[in-house]
Design an enzyme around this catalytic site. Structure first.
Site, PDB file in Angstrom:
ATOM      1  N   GLY A  49     101.941  56.959-103.737  1.00  0.00           N
ATOM      2  CA  GLY A  49     102.206  58.087-103.043  1.00  0.00           C
ATOM      3  C   GLY A  49     101.277  59.191-102.776  1.00  0.00           C
ATOM      4  O   GLY A  49     101.413  60.054-101.850  1.00  0.00           O
ATOM      5  N   CYS A  50     100.086  58.814-102.884  1.00  0.00           N
ATOM      6  CA  CYS A  50      99.045  59.715-102.643  1.00  0.00           C
ATOM      7  C   CYS A  50      97.998  59.087-101.740  1.00  0.00           C
ATOM      8  O   CYS A  50      97.816  57.986-101.711  1.00  0.00           O
ATOM      9  CB  CYS A  50      98.020  59.998-103.955  1.00  0.00           C
ATOM     10  SG  CYS A  50      98.908  60.848-105.438  1.00  0.00           S
ATOM     11  N   ALA A  51      97.479  59.865-100.695  1.00  0.00           N
ATOM     12  CA  ALA A  51      96.610  59.324 -99.474  1.00  0.00           C
ATOM     13  C   ALA A  51      95.459  58.973-100.311  1.00  0.00           C
ATOM     14  O   ALA A  51      94.498  57.993-100.018  1.00  0.00           O
ATOM     15  CB  ALA A  51      96.382  60.574 -98.512  1.00  0.00           C
ATOM     16  N   SER A  52      94.995  59.672-101.116  1.00  0.00           N
ATOM     17  CA  SER A  52      93.587  59.422-102.023  1.00  0.00           C
ATOM     18  C   SER A  52      93.866  58.441-103.200  1.00  0.00           C
ATOM     19  O   SER A  52      95.224  58.484-103.687  1.00  0.00           O
ATOM     20  CB  SER A  52      93.354  60.727-102.631  1.00  0.00           C
ATOM     21  OG  SER A  52      92.743  61.446-101.530  1.00  0.00           O
TER      22      SER A  52
END
Length: 136
Positions: A49-52
């Protein structure tokens, strides 16, 4: 119910008027954070759920919660450092009682992070809550 380490960050943010200064401070916090052993950056510790790329590895000793974290983005490393200040040293049973959204709002992060970063921050908080609950 914030830790002394988080209160110190909140006081620094109160002192810094400009968001650019706050942003730089978040990056400095990330740089100061000890790196997580690369061997721990595996799918089991990855936060979805994190872009990174983000990894969180919990540690519980004598009923006290702690964790290591890592990211490939400096601003996200800084956010991990802020979460570490918020949760590290808290008794395991109290981790889920921390209102992370309210505490982080004190820093103004909710107003200045992109929606992707905000979603990633929420995913990290949820992961910390789930990891601490699993340790109980």
């Amino acid at each position: 119910m914030a830790t002394a380490a988080f209160e110190e960050i909140a006081e620094t943010f109160d002192f810094l008027d400009d968001w650019e200064d706050r942003y730089r401070h978040v990056i400095e916090l990330g740089r100061a954070m000890p790196p997580m052993d690369e061997a721990l950056c595996v799918p089991a510790t990855k936060v979805e759920g994190c872009a990174s790329q983000v990894w969180i590895m919990p540690r519980v000793e004598n009923g006290i919660f702690d964790f290591q974290g890592e990211s490939d983005a400096m601003i996200v490393r800084g956010l991990i450092a802020i979460l570490h200040a918020l949760y590290s040293g808290v008794p395991l049973g109290q981790v889920g009682q921390i209102d992370a959204q309210a505490e982080l709002a004190r820093l103004g992060l909710d107003e200045h992070l992109s929606s992707q970063r905000s979603n990633g921050l929420r995913a990290m908080v949820e992961r910390i809550r789930l990891l601490s609950a699993a340790e109980q």
